[in-house]
Motif scaffolding. Sequence first.
Motif, mmCIF file in Angstrom:
data_model
loop_
_atom_site.group_PDB
_atom_site.id
_atom_site.type_symbol
_atom_site.label_atom_id
_atom_site.label_comp_id
_atom_site.label_asym_id
_atom_site.label_seq_id
_atom_site.Cartn_x
_atom_site.Cartn_y
_atom_site.Cartn_z
ATOM 1 N N ARG A 1 -28.251 55.465 18.034
ATOM 2 C CA ARG A 1 -27.424 55.001 16.914
ATOM 3 C C ARG A 1 -27.236 56.121 15.890
ATOM 4 O O ARG A 1 -26.135 56.348 15.398
ATOM 5 C CB ARG A 1 -28.076 53.794 16.236
ATOM 6 C CG ARG A 1 -27.230 53.218 15.118
ATOM 7 C CD ARG A 1 -28.027 52.257 14.276
ATOM 8 N NE ARG A 1 -28.308 51.018 14.988
ATOM 9 C CZ ARG A 1 -29.077 50.045 14.504
ATOM 10 N NH1 ARG A 1 -29.640 50.186 13.309
ATOM 11 N NH2 ARG A 1 -29.293 48.954 15.184
ATOM 12 N N ILE A 2 -28.334 56.816 15.592
ATOM 13 C CA ILE A 2 -28.248 57.912 14.618
ATOM 14 C C ILE A 2 -27.336 59.020 15.171
ATOM 15 O O ILE A 2 -26.491 59.559 14.453
ATOM 16 C CB ILE A 2 -29.653 58.443 14.272
ATOM 17 C CG1 ILE A 2 -30.407 57.357 13.479
ATOM 18 C CG2 ILE A 2 -29.582 59.745 13.470
ATOM 19 C CD1 ILE A 2 -31.865 57.656 13.211
ATOM 20 N N ARG B 1 -23.214 43.452 7.830
ATOM 21 C CA ARG B 1 -23.621 44.832 7.515
ATOM 22 C C ARG B 1 -25.125 44.972 7.332
ATOM 23 O O ARG B 1 -25.631 46.082 7.219
ATOM 24 C CB ARG B 1 -22.899 45.309 6.249
ATOM 25 C CG ARG B 1 -21.457 45.708 6.529
ATOM 26 C CD ARG B 1 -20.809 46.256 5.295
ATOM 27 N NE ARG B 1 -21.516 47.427 4.778
ATOM 28 C CZ ARG B 1 -21.238 48.010 3.628
ATOM 29 N NH1 ARG B 1 -20.288 47.536 2.881
ATOM 30 N NH2 ARG B 1 -21.892 49.069 3.232
ATOM 31 N N LEU C 1 -24.399 50.695 18.694
ATOM 32 C CA LEU C 1 -23.119 50.686 17.964
ATOM 33 C C LEU C 1 -23.146 49.770 16.748
ATOM 34 O O LEU C 1 -22.221 49.788 15.945
ATOM 35 C CB LEU C 1 -21.985 50.255 18.907
ATOM 36 C CG LEU C 1 -21.809 51.108 20.170
ATOM 37 C CD1 LEU C 1 -20.815 50.458 21.109
ATOM 38 C CD2 LEU C 1 -21.341 52.520 19.815
ATOM 39 N N LYS C 2 -24.190 48.959 16.637
ATOM 40 C CA LYS C 2 -24.325 47.970 15.554
ATOM 41 C C LYS C 2 -23.109 47.049 15.520
ATOM 42 O O LYS C 2 -22.494 46.833 14.481
ATOM 43 C CB LYS C 2 -24.507 48.668 14.201
ATOM 44 C CG LYS C 2 -25.940 48.671 13.711
ATOM 45 C CD LYS C 2 -26.036 49.086 12.276
ATOM 46 C CE LYS C 2 -26.774 48.048 11.463
ATOM 47 N NZ LYS C 2 -26.924 48.376 10.071
ATOM 48 N N LYS D 1 -13.859 55.722 20.111
ATOM 49 C CA LYS D 1 -14.596 54.448 20.241
ATOM 50 C C LYS D 1 -14.566 53.914 21.672
ATOM 51 O O LYS D 1 -15.529 53.310 22.132
ATOM 52 C CB LYS D 1 -14.086 53.411 19.246
ATOM 53 C CG LYS D 1 -12.642 53.046 19.350
ATOM 54 C CD LYS D 1 -12.300 51.983 18.314
ATOM 55 C CE LYS D 1 -10.829 51.640 18.375
ATOM 56 N NZ LYS D 1 -10.448 50.631 17.402
ATOM 57 N N ILE E 1 -19.763 60.684 14.665
ATOM 58 C CA ILE E 1 -18.576 60.152 13.961
ATOM 59 C C ILE E 1 -18.375 60.901 12.643
ATOM 60 O O ILE E 1 -17.256 61.310 12.314
ATOM 61 C CB ILE E 1 -18.713 58.629 13.734
ATOM 62 C CG1 ILE E 1 -18.518 57.922 15.075
ATOM 63 C CG2 ILE E 1 -17.701 58.122 12.720
ATOM 64 C CD1 ILE E 1 -18.735 56.443 15.047
ATOM 65 N N ASP E 2 -19.478 61.120 11.913
ATOM 66 C CA ASP E 2 -19.392 61.879 10.650
ATOM 67 C C ASP E 2 -18.867 63.288 10.909
ATOM 68 O O ASP E 2 -18.029 63.796 10.156
ATOM 69 C CB ASP E 2 -20.778 61.984 9.997
ATOM 70 C CG ASP E 2 -21.168 60.684 9.322
ATOM 71 O OD1 ASP E 2 -20.302 59.810 9.196
ATOM 72 O OD2 ASP E 2 -22.358 60.541 8.952
ATOM 73 N N HIS F 1 -24.905 58.609 17.332
ATOM 74 C CA HIS F 1 -23.535 58.051 17.300
ATOM 75 C C HIS F 1 -22.926 58.199 15.901
ATOM 76 O O HIS F 1 -21.805 58.690 15.744
ATOM 77 C CB HIS F 1 -23.613 56.575 17.719
ATOM 78 C CG HIS F 1 -22.508 55.706 17.235
ATOM 79 N ND1 HIS F 1 -21.305 55.609 17.869
ATOM 80 C CD2 HIS F 1 -22.425 54.877 16.149
ATOM 81 C CE1 HIS F 1 -20.528 54.768 17.211
ATOM 82 N NE2 HIS F 1 -21.182 54.311 16.162
ATOM 83 N N ASN F 2 -23.692 57.793 14.862
ATOM 84 C CA ASN F 2 -23.187 57.888 13.485
ATOM 85 C C ASN F 2 -22.952 59.340 13.083
ATOM 86 O O ASN F 2 -21.975 59.653 12.404
ATOM 87 C CB ASN F 2 -24.175 57.249 12.504
ATOM 88 C CG ASN F 2 -24.205 55.744 12.649
ATOM 89 O OD1 ASN F 2 -23.251 55.136 13.124
ATOM 90 N ND2 ASN F 2 -25.307 55.130 12.269
ATOM 91 N N HIS F 3 -23.854 60.218 13.521
ATOM 92 C CA HIS F 3 -23.720 61.631 13.147
ATOM 93 C C HIS F 3 -22.486 62.249 13.797
ATOM 94 O O HIS F 3 -21.766 63.020 13.166
ATOM 95 C CB HIS F 3 -24.982 62.398 13.541
ATOM 96 C CG HIS F 3 -24.999 63.783 12.990
ATOM 97 N ND1 HIS F 3 -25.302 64.043 11.673
ATOM 98 C CD2 HIS F 3 -24.709 64.979 13.553
ATOM 99 C CE1 HIS F 3 -25.202 65.343 11.459
ATOM 100 N NE2 HIS F 3 -24.851 65.942 12.588
ATOM 101 N N LYS G 1 -32.166 64.385 11.119
ATOM 102 C CA LYS G 1 -31.827 63.090 10.512
ATOM 103 C C LYS G 1 -32.830 62.021 10.955
ATOM 104 O O LYS G 1 -33.273 61.204 10.143
ATOM 105 C CB LYS G 1 -30.413 62.683 10.942
ATOM 106 C CG LYS G 1 -29.583 62.164 9.803
ATOM 107 C CD LYS G 1 -28.158 61.992 10.216
ATOM 108 C CE LYS G 1 -27.245 62.156 9.015
ATOM 109 N NZ LYS G 1 -25.849 62.028 9.341
#
Lengths: 201, 253
Positions: A89-90, B98, A171-172, A149, A96-97, A92-94, A69
């Motif tokens: 971040r990538i 966002r 975490l944005k 989280k 969660i997905d 973290h998002n992955h 990714k």
Amino acid sequence: MRSTFWMDFMKNQQNGASDAELVSLSKIDPENFGFIMERYQIPLFHYIRRITQYPKEDVEDILQEVFIKIFRKLNEYDEQLKFSSWAYRIAHNHVIDTFRKSNARPKTDGFDESEMAKLLKSRMDEEEKMEMKDCAEKVKECIGDMPLKYREVLVLRFVEEKSYEEMMDILKKPKGSVATLVSRGREILSKNMKRKGIGCF
Amino acid sequence: MDNFIKKTLEKIKEQDIRPDSRWKYLAKKYSAWLVLAFTVLFCAVSASAVAYLSSQLDWDIPFLAHGSGPFSFFKMMPYFWIVLAVLLAALAFFEIRRTERGYKFSRMKIFSVLFAGFLVFGFFSTQMGWGRKADQDAKRNLPFYGSLVTTKETQWSQPDKGLLGGTIESVDGNGFSLEDFSGKNWSVVVDESADIRTAASLSEGEKVKVIGSEEAEDVFQAKEVRPWEGKGLRRGQNGNGGGQSGRNGGGKF
């Protein structure tokens, strides 16, 4: 002989390159992406292991997907952001997905004892480590019971020792939200431990 | 783990995986900003509609049209547009959050930027008459709009509460014939005690507002006649100089 010398020379050159330079080189030749992986495979492996608490093989599978990714998104990388934060971040998002897709519950073997101590020191700075081994299992259960989280912010703050700025980038989320998550996470961990009668830390 | 790197690189090559093109990323990024700009613009148009409707209503008569309670004033507020403007402002806030760096901005900073955006777009929208156009479009296309918003027409379509508005069809010695906004014809009686505002023009084809009482099914006794625009206290307020003036407004009816 010449070829080996040349490869070693290139490797030294790449090892001294900045993350941004490696990103540019990786876009030209995917081989260079290997240097990025070399730099980040261990920190990302541990990060994913700590938040998913999956076994090593599963973590490696996720890590490979994360690196692919990252490779796909190389053109999105903004040099004003730390590469490590962007990569986290990538990841973290992955994760969660992955959790969403598999609806999986985390397992509770993601922390070793030194990591556990770091987490618990966040709750009680002055207390000594005592009967670590015996207690660790119970604490792992408490951490496993926590929503992702909260578990994740505790890992980032106290195990990965990330700054609030880095946590915001990973975490944005705005600083206030990150601080709230950390504080709430500590509270939940403390309550879980009390409920289970864990007084060994 | 060296093996891991090798395997991952092999997978990248075997599956011919390449970095996504930069234009795709830029298109996504700029479309998000475009959506944000439109949200701010629509919010500003809603705010303009609030301003337009508020400027159109006669705020001195809420006790007549909406009862005498302390909340009669609030019943006239254009909630439809206020709620829409607030929702769009909230949407714009989350759209900013966002964006790529939206999480770094404090709430105060985001609200300040949005407020500045609303002011700029709001001024532009008001100058272009988009608030009025939004109100007219909503009237035409949204069947429930009339029941949600107190428009000037609905405010002056309450003969039972003493408020009647419409266009003068003909003028006679006792008053005039008026067609209201539903197309119904009224015989409006104007006697000596009626206050005909200075700027009110009682001539055929003029739009007027009448305060009075419903005497019969199609007879309305006028106590006060105002031009359609404003309260009509000053000559020329409605832009046509007043034309014929009433007894109390100066000049003979």
